[in-house]
Design a protein around this motif. Structure first.
Motif, PDB file in Angstrom:
ATOM      1  N   ILE A   1       0.827  -1.220   0.102  1.00  0.00           N
ATOM      2  CA  ILE A   1      -0.135  -0.042   0.067  1.00  0.00           C
ATOM      3  C   ILE A   1       0.946   1.355   0.030  1.00  0.00           C
ATOM      4  N   VAL A   2       1.853   1.299   0.604  1.00  0.00           N
ATOM      5  CA  VAL A   2       2.871   2.424   0.874  1.00  0.00           C
ATOM      6  C   VAL A   2       3.614   2.511  -0.381  1.00  0.00           C
ATOM      7  N   GLU A   3       3.908   1.325  -1.008  1.00  0.00           N
ATOM      8  CA  GLU A   3       4.568   1.544  -2.260  1.00  0.00           C
ATOM      9  C   GLU A   3       4.101   2.114  -3.313  1.00  0.00           C
ATOM     10  N   ALA A   4       2.624   1.832  -3.465  1.00  0.00           N
ATOM     11  CA  ALA A   4       1.652   2.170  -4.403  1.00  0.00           C
ATOM     12  C   ALA A   4       1.078   3.566  -4.404  1.00  0.00           C
ATOM     13  N   PHE A   5       1.547   4.269  -3.067  1.00  0.00           N
ATOM     14  CA  PHE A   5       0.968   5.753  -2.864  1.00  0.00           C
ATOM     15  C   PHE A   5       2.308   6.275  -3.140  1.00  0.00           C
ATOM     16  N   PHE A   6       3.494   6.022  -2.344  1.00  0.00           N
ATOM     17  CA  PHE A   6       4.587   6.930  -2.422  1.00  0.00           C
ATOM     18  C   PHE A   6       5.622   6.689  -3.633  1.00  0.00           C
ATOM     19  N   GLY A   7       5.408   5.486  -3.994  1.00  0.00           N
ATOM     20  CA  GLY A   7       6.335   5.032  -4.989  1.00  0.00           C
ATOM     21  C   GLY A   7       5.986   5.661  -6.335  1.00  0.00           C
TER      22      GLY A   7
ATOM     23  N   ALA B   1      12.373  15.125   1.701  1.00  0.00           N
ATOM     24  CA  ALA B   1      13.443  14.787   0.821  1.00  0.00           C
ATOM     25  C   ALA B   1      13.240  15.152  -0.684  1.00  0.00           C
ATOM     26  N   ILE B   2      12.125  15.332  -1.069  1.00  0.00           N
ATOM     27  CA  ILE B   2      12.007  15.933  -2.463  1.00  0.00           C
ATOM     28  C   ILE B   2      12.375  17.254  -2.583  1.00  0.00           C
ATOM     29  N   ALA B   3      12.025  18.264  -1.466  1.00  0.00           N
ATOM     30  CA  ALA B   3      12.363  19.601  -1.820  1.00  0.00           C
ATOM     31  C   ALA B   3      13.854  19.898  -1.978  1.00  0.00           C
ATOM     32  N   GLY B   4      14.660  19.064  -1.920  1.00  0.00           N
ATOM     33  CA  GLY B   4      15.938  19.574  -2.146  1.00  0.00           C
ATOM     34  C   GLY B   4      17.141  19.015  -1.057  1.00  0.00           C
ATOM     35  N   THR B   5      18.282  19.140  -1.510  1.00  0.00           N
ATOM     36  CA  THR B   5      19.441  18.732  -0.421  1.00  0.00           C
ATOM     37  C   THR B   5      19.954  19.798   0.151  1.00  0.00           C
TER      38      THR B   5
ATOM     39  N   PHE C   1      24.911  19.799   7.177  1.00  0.00           N
ATOM     40  CA  PHE C   1      25.469  18.974   8.196  1.00  0.00           C
ATOM     41  C   PHE C   1      26.536  17.864   7.453  1.00  0.00           C
ATOM     42  N   ALA C   2      26.317  17.788   6.121  1.00  0.00           N
ATOM     43  CA  ALA C   2      27.198  16.875   5.443  1.00  0.00           C
ATOM     44  C   ALA C   2      28.059  17.447   4.737  1.00  0.00           C
ATOM     45  N   GLY C   3      28.345  18.723   4.582  1.00  0.00           N
ATOM     46  CA  GLY C   3      29.383  19.174   3.680  1.00  0.00           C
ATOM     47  C   GLY C   3      29.037  19.424   2.148  1.00  0.00           C
ATOM     48  N   ASN C   4      30.310  18.833   1.744  1.00  0.00           N
ATOM     49  CA  ASN C   4      30.074  18.971   0.219  1.00  0.00           C
ATOM     50  C   ASN C   4      29.415  17.448  -0.400  1.00  0.00           C
ATOM     51  N   PHE C   5      28.311  17.535  -0.342  1.00  0.00           N
ATOM     52  CA  PHE C   5      27.138  16.370  -0.486  1.00  0.00           C
ATOM     53  C   PHE C   5      26.724  16.366  -2.076  1.00  0.00           C
ATOM     54  N   ASP C   6      27.535  15.177  -2.742  1.00  0.00           N
ATOM     55  CA  ASP C   6      27.335  15.281  -4.335  1.00  0.00           C
ATOM     56  C   ASP C   6      26.294  14.030  -4.716  1.00  0.00           C
ATOM     57  N   ASP C   7      25.533  13.365  -3.841  1.00  0.00           N
ATOM     58  CA  ASP C   7      24.973  12.279  -4.301  1.00  0.00           C
ATOM     59  C   ASP C   7      23.464  12.551  -4.019  1.00  0.00           C
ATOM     60  N   ALA C   8      22.898  13.626  -5.183  1.00  0.00           N
ATOM     61  CA  ALA C   8      21.673  13.950  -5.139  1.00  0.00           C
ATOM     62  C   ALA C   8      20.749  13.493  -6.307  1.00  0.00           C
ATOM     63  N   ASP C   9      21.150  12.431  -6.829  1.00  0.00           N
ATOM     64  CA  ASP C   9      20.433  11.837  -7.891  1.00  0.00           C
ATOM     65  C   ASP C   9      18.850  11.470  -7.526  1.00  0.00           C
ATOM     66  N   PRO C  10      17.933  12.198  -8.353  1.00  0.00           N
ATOM     67  CA  PRO C  10      16.624  11.928  -7.742  1.00  0.00           C
ATOM     68  C   PRO C  10      16.335  10.434  -7.872  1.00  0.00           C
ATOM     69  N   ALA C  11      16.846   9.829  -8.849  1.00  0.00           N
ATOM     70  CA  ALA C  11      16.523   8.231  -9.242  1.00  0.00           C
ATOM     71  C   ALA C  11      16.997   7.554  -8.309  1.00  0.00           C
TER      72      ALA C  11
ATOM     73  N   LEU D   1      16.814   8.169  -4.759  1.00  0.00           N
ATOM     74  CA  LEU D   1      15.999   8.825  -3.687  1.00  0.00           C
ATOM     75  C   LEU D   1      15.058   7.602  -3.361  1.00  0.00           C
ATOM     76  N   MET D   2      14.477   7.089  -4.512  1.00  0.00           N
ATOM     77  CA  MET D   2      13.511   6.127  -4.199  1.00  0.00           C
ATOM     78  C   MET D   2      13.794   4.944  -3.266  1.00  0.00           C
ATOM     79  N   PRO D   3      14.661   4.278  -3.388  1.00  0.00           N
ATOM     80  CA  PRO D   3      14.821   3.128  -2.774  1.00  0.00           C
ATOM     81  C   PRO D   3      15.385   3.566  -1.222  1.00  0.00           C
ATOM     82  N   ARG D   4      15.975   4.695  -1.263  1.00  0.00           N
ATOM     83  CA  ARG D   4      16.455   5.139   0.211  1.00  0.00           C
ATOM     84  C   ARG D   4      15.151   5.420   0.915  1.00  0.00           C
ATOM     85  N   LEU D   5      14.457   6.309   0.446  1.00  0.00           N
ATOM     86  CA  LEU D   5      13.347   6.749   1.075  1.00  0.00           C
ATOM     87  C   LEU D   5      12.030   5.837   1.494  1.00  0.00           C
ATOM     88  N   MET D   6      11.799   4.814   0.535  1.00  0.00           N
ATOM     89  CA  MET D   6      10.773   3.885   0.656  1.00  0.00           C
ATOM     90  C   MET D   6      11.280   2.959   1.684  1.00  0.00           C
ATOM     91  N   SER D   7      12.673   2.543   1.964  1.00  0.00           N
ATOM     92  CA  SER D   7      13.308   1.824   3.115  1.00  0.00           C
ATOM     93  C   SER D   7      12.813   2.709   4.364  1.00  0.00           C
TER      94      SER D   7
END
Length: 232
Positions: free
Chosen positions: A95-101, A177-181, A187-197, A199-205
């Motif tokens: 159910i969660v995957e259907a809505f947020f995915g 999470a979607i609003a941006g990094t 607090f993470a300094g030079n964070f360059d891993d902001a690929d939207p693609a 984001l999905m597995p990280r956030l769903m977990s």
């Protein structure tokens, strides 16, 4: 003899919507003026009035052109799950995957404006605007009723109030999470891993972990509060 009004080409309407969408993400609804929108879209105010009539109508159309389809996809995904289940209770994770995915898939679309729209939607959840919130409440009415009902049935031992709170937290996590990094950079300094693609597995977990978390012991919390008041 008056000059007849010539219809603007279809791409003019899309250009206005795209320009306004980006500006609303950058500056918010109140701070974005019609002059800013017409300048970015390369049109005059008459073109905006011709297609939308007012700023409020323009805002509504920005949400309607993507949110209506997003919610249709959500309901279609839920319909498919229920048809496949044949009357059996759905798994909460499905159910969660259907809505947020579906929303995260749209957020990963950086070529056709999906990512920009989802950033705007995320900002809307946290930016007070009575008109926009009322409009979104109407747009979300059916889809939320269906999905919350499915969660209630899937989690019969969890109080409905607790499910509402967890759904609220999940919506907030997705929006943030979607609003941006930008905040992550603080607090993470030079964070360059902001690929939207990615984001999905990280956030769903994360969302599923929150849904499955143990229920809070409200009795123990109340006992601790009473103890703190008595000690004071």
């Amino acid at each position: 003899m008056s000059t007849p009004i010539r219809p603007h080409p279809p791409e003019t309407r899309s250009r206005i919507l795209d320009a306004a969408e980006v500006l609303f993400v950058e500056h918010g609804f109140e701070a974005t003026s019609m002059r800013m929108i017409t300048s970015r879209a390369g049109v005059n105010l008459a073109a905006v009035n011709y297609h939308f009539g007012s700023k409020d109508a323009l805002i509504q159309e920005i949400f309607r052109r993507r949110l209506t389809e997003l919610n249709r996809q959500r309901l279609a995904a839920l319909d498919k799950l229920e048809a496949e289940a044949g009357g059996a209770t759905l798994k909460p994770s499905h159910i969660v995957e259907a809505f947020f995915g579906t929303a995260l898939a749209l957020a990963a679309d950086t070529e056709h404006g999906g990512h920009t729209f989802m950033r705007l939607l995320g900002r809307t959840y946290t930016e007070p605007n009575t008109f926009v919130r009322q409009f979104l409440a109407e747009e979300y009415a059916e889809v939320l009723e269906r999905f919350l009902g499915a969660l209630y049935r899937a989690l019969p031992d969890v109080p409905r109030e607790e499910i509402l709170w967890r759904f609220h937290f999940m919506m907030g996590a997705m929006s943030y999470a979607i609003a941006g990094t930008d905040a992550l950079q603080l607090f993470a300094g030079n964070f360059d891993d902001a690929d939207p693609a990615r984001l999905m597995p990280r956030l769903m977990s994360f969302l599923l972990g929150g849904l499955r978390a143990p229920l809070p012991d409200h009795a123990e919390l109340e006992k601790q509060r009473r103890g703190g008041r008595e000690a004071a």
